[in-house]
Design a protein around this motif. Structure first.
Motif, PDB file in Angstrom:
ATOM      1  N   TRP A   1       0.851  -1.183   0.000  1.00  0.00           N
ATOM      2  CA  TRP A   1       0.000   0.000   0.000  1.00  0.00           C
ATOM      3  C   TRP A   1       0.892   1.241   0.000  1.00  0.00           C
ATOM      4  O   TRP A   1       1.920   1.277   0.699  1.00  0.00           O
ATOM      5  CB  TRP A   1      -0.882   0.015   1.251  1.00  0.00           C
ATOM      6  CG  TRP A   1      -2.019  -0.959   1.186  1.00  0.00           C
ATOM      7  CD1 TRP A   1      -1.947  -2.314   1.343  1.00  0.00           C
ATOM      8  CD2 TRP A   1      -3.388  -0.664   0.943  1.00  0.00           C
ATOM      9  NE1 TRP A   1      -3.187  -2.884   1.215  1.00  0.00           N
ATOM     10  CE2 TRP A   1      -4.101  -1.882   0.978  1.00  0.00           C
ATOM     11  CE3 TRP A   1      -4.091   0.512   0.718  1.00  0.00           C
ATOM     12  CZ2 TRP A   1      -5.467  -1.962   0.778  1.00  0.00           C
ATOM     13  CZ3 TRP A   1      -5.465   0.444   0.526  1.00  0.00           C
ATOM     14  CH2 TRP A   1      -6.143  -0.779   0.550  1.00  0.00           C
TER      15      TRP A   1
ATOM     16  N   TRP B   1      -4.478   6.379  -0.399  1.00  0.00           N
ATOM     17  CA  TRP B   1      -3.871   5.054  -0.269  1.00  0.00           C
ATOM     18  C   TRP B   1      -4.414   4.112  -1.340  1.00  0.00           C
ATOM     19  O   TRP B   1      -5.611   4.107  -1.630  1.00  0.00           O
ATOM     20  CB  TRP B   1      -4.173   4.463   1.097  1.00  0.00           C
ATOM     21  CG  TRP B   1      -3.349   5.016   2.215  1.00  0.00           C
ATOM     22  CD1 TRP B   1      -3.757   5.891   3.177  1.00  0.00           C
ATOM     23  CD2 TRP B   1      -1.981   4.715   2.502  1.00  0.00           C
ATOM     24  NE1 TRP B   1      -2.728   6.166   4.051  1.00  0.00           N
ATOM     25  CE2 TRP B   1      -1.622   5.455   3.654  1.00  0.00           C
ATOM     26  CE3 TRP B   1      -1.021   3.905   1.899  1.00  0.00           C
ATOM     27  CZ2 TRP B   1      -0.353   5.401   4.218  1.00  0.00           C
ATOM     28  CZ3 TRP B   1       0.250   3.848   2.459  1.00  0.00           C
ATOM     29  CH2 TRP B   1       0.579   4.584   3.596  1.00  0.00           C
TER      30      TRP B   1
ATOM     31  N   GLN C   1      -3.373  -0.036  -3.179  1.00  0.00           N
ATOM     32  CA  GLN C   1      -2.487  -1.202  -3.186  1.00  0.00           C
ATOM     33  C   GLN C   1      -1.862  -1.331  -4.572  1.00  0.00           C
ATOM     34  O   GLN C   1      -2.568  -1.412  -5.579  1.00  0.00           O
ATOM     35  CB  GLN C   1      -3.268  -2.464  -2.833  1.00  0.00           C
ATOM     36  CG  GLN C   1      -2.397  -3.712  -2.677  1.00  0.00           C
ATOM     37  CD  GLN C   1      -3.223  -4.964  -2.437  1.00  0.00           C
ATOM     38  OE1 GLN C   1      -4.274  -5.164  -3.048  1.00  0.00           O
ATOM     39  NE2 GLN C   1      -2.749  -5.831  -1.554  1.00  0.00           N
TER      40      GLN C   1
END
Length: 388
Positions: free
Chosen positions: A139, A176, A178
Motif C-alpha cells: 500500500w 492510499w 495497493q
C-alpha cells in the motif's frame, strides 16, 4: 418482470448475509470498510469490501487461499534500506487508521531503494519456489501534496540463479492504494528480494507489504514475524436437507441474475461466479468469470455445452441466464440473449455455491454485488434488460 423472485441477495447494499447462507474461511483476513479503513477480521467472518477512495460498497469479497510469505508485512523496525534511500518510521496515518506508515525518501534513480522488505537485514532474502508466478504488493500514497504525480516502483529481484526481475511503475496519488507487480521465477530461482522505491527526490508513505504465490494481488494478510495463510472464502446454500431449499428452487425451470465485480488484474479464465450442483462435477449449472465462456451445463457427467457471449468486462459485470429443458438462454451486460434449444437439465442439484464451484474450486477472486433468482424461465427481452 411481473414475477417476484424467491431470492434477492443484495450484498452491496445490505452488507450482511442472509441466515440461510453458510459462510466459511479459515485464518485472518482484511477488507476496506465504509470509512475507507483497512480492517482485519478473524475466521469465518464475511467481508463486504469498499473502494478505499470513493467508499463505494463493492459487495461480498470472495478470494482463493493465499499465503503472505513476507515475515513482516509492517515496518516494525524490521524493514531495511540501502544507501540510496532513507526510512522514517511512524511518519503518517496508515490505511488501518494507525500512525504506522513508513516514509521512504530516495536519493538515486537506482530502483533498489526504499525498504528492502525482509527479516530486518538488507542482505536477507525470501525463499521462493522455482518456475512459479509470484505477486509482490504494498500500500502506498504520496507523502505530501507536492509528491502527488511522482513515480513509484515495486520490484522483485532474484538473489541467485538465472536473472529474474519484475517491476512496475505507478503514479502516486493523495489516496492510499495497493500497488503490485507479478513475475514468474526461473527454473533455478530459490530466493528473492522485494523492493519499493522511486526516482531521485521522491517520497512516499508505504505500509502493508505482501509476497504471495499467484498471478494477481489479493487483500492484505498481516504478518508479524512469520508467514500467514488466509483460507478460501466460500458461501453456499445447502439443500441436502430439503426444507427451504425446496421452496426456493425449481428443478424444471428458473432464471438467475448475477451482478459481480472481478479483479481487473485477476484471473478472467476460470473463476466461477455461481454454481448450482449435486456436490460433484457430474450435474451442475455454472456461471463463469471468463472471456471464453460464461455459462456451462453438465448433466449426468455429460457436457451440455457452454454459452459464450464474448469477453467479460474488467470490473463490473451483469449476467442473466435461464435453465429449462431444450430452452436455455444467457444475456451478458445487455447483450441479446443467446439461446440453446438442445440442452438436457442436470438432476439431483443440492448446493448453491457463491463465488466458486463444488466448495473448493475456481474461486472468483472478486465481489458478488447482487444475486437474484426467479423460479421461472423469463423471456429473452427481459434477460437483456436485467443484465444491462
Amino acid at each position: 418482470p411481473n414475477y417476484r423472485p424467491t431470492l434477492d441477495f443484495n450484498f452491496a447494499a445490505v452488507k450482511k448475509l442472509d441466515p440461510r447462507i453458510t459462510y466459511y474461511r479459515t485464518g485472518v483476513a482484511s477488507y476496506v470498510n465504509e470509512f475507507g479503513i483497512v480492517k482485519v477480521v478473524g475466521t469465518n467472518t464475511p467481508r463486504f469490501d469498499h473502494d478505499p477512495t470513493t467508499r463505494e460498497s463493492k459487495g461480498l469479497l470472495i478470494e482463493p487461499s493465499r499465503t503472505n510469505i513476507l515475515p513482516y508485512s509492517f515496518d516494525d523496525s524490521k524493514w531495511a534500506t540501502n544507501s540510496a534511500g532513507t526510512l522514517t518510521r511512524n511518519a503518517g496515518t496508515a490505511p488501518d487508521g494507525t500512525e504506522t506508515a513508513t516514509k521512504i525518501s530516495t536519493s538515486s534513480t537506482d530502483m533498489d531503494v526504499g525498504p528492502t522488505v525482509s527479516n530486518g537485514d538488507s542482505n536477507t532474502y525470501i525463499s521462493i519456489s522455482a518456475s512459479t508466478a509470484y505477486t509482490f504488493s504494498v500500500w502506498a500514497k504520496a507523502s505530501t501534496t507536492a509528491q502527488v504525480g511522482n513515480t513509484f516502483k515495486v520490484r522483485m529481484k532474484r538473489t541467485s540463479g538465472t536473472l529474474f526481475t519484475a517491476e512496475a511503475t505507478f503514479t502516486l496519488t493523495a489516496n492510499w492504494a495497493q500497488y503490485s507487480v507479478t513475475g514468474t521465477t526461473e527454473s533455478d530461482n530459490s530466493a528473492v528480494w522485494c523492493y519499493v522505491g522511486g526516482v531521485t527526490g521522491s517520497e512516499a508513505l508505504v505500509w502493508g507489504a505482501q509476497l504471495e504465490a499467484g498471478s494477481f494481488a489479493t487483500s492484505l494478510i498481516p504478518t508479524y514475524g512469520s508467514s500467514v495463510t488466509r483460507g478460501t472464502d466460500f458461501a453456499y446454500l445447502d439443500g441436502t436437507a430439503g426444507t427451504e431449499f425446496d421452496d426456493i428452487y425449481r428443478t424444471d425451470e428458473g432464471t438467475f441474475v448475477l451482478d459481480w465485480f472481478n479483479d481487473p488484474n485477476g484471473n478472467h479464465n476460470d473463476g466461477y461466479v455461481f454454481t448450482v450442483d449435486d456436490g460433484t462435477g457430474n450435474n451442475r449449472i455454472g456461471a463463469v468469470n471468463s472471456n471464453s465462456y460464461q455459462v456451462t451445463v453438465t448433466s449426468g457427467g455429460s457436457s451440455q455445452g457452454n454459452r459464450d457471449l464474448g469477453s467479460i468486462n474488467s470490473g463490473a459485470n451483469k449476467m442473466a441466464f435461464t435453465y429449462k429443458l431444450n430452452d436455455q438462454a444467457t444475456s451478458l451486460n445487455g447483450s441479446d440473449a443467446s439461446v440453446d434449444t438442445s440442452c438436457t437439465l442436470p438432476t439431483g442439484l443440492k448446493y448453491w455455491w457463491i463465488g466458486l464451484r463444488q466448495g473448493q474450486y475456481d474461486m472468483l477472486g472478486g465481489y458478488i454485488r447482487r444475486f437474484i433468482y426467479y423460479p421461472t424461465r423469463l423471456p429473452n427481452n427481459q434477460l437483456k434488460t436485467l443484465s444491462s
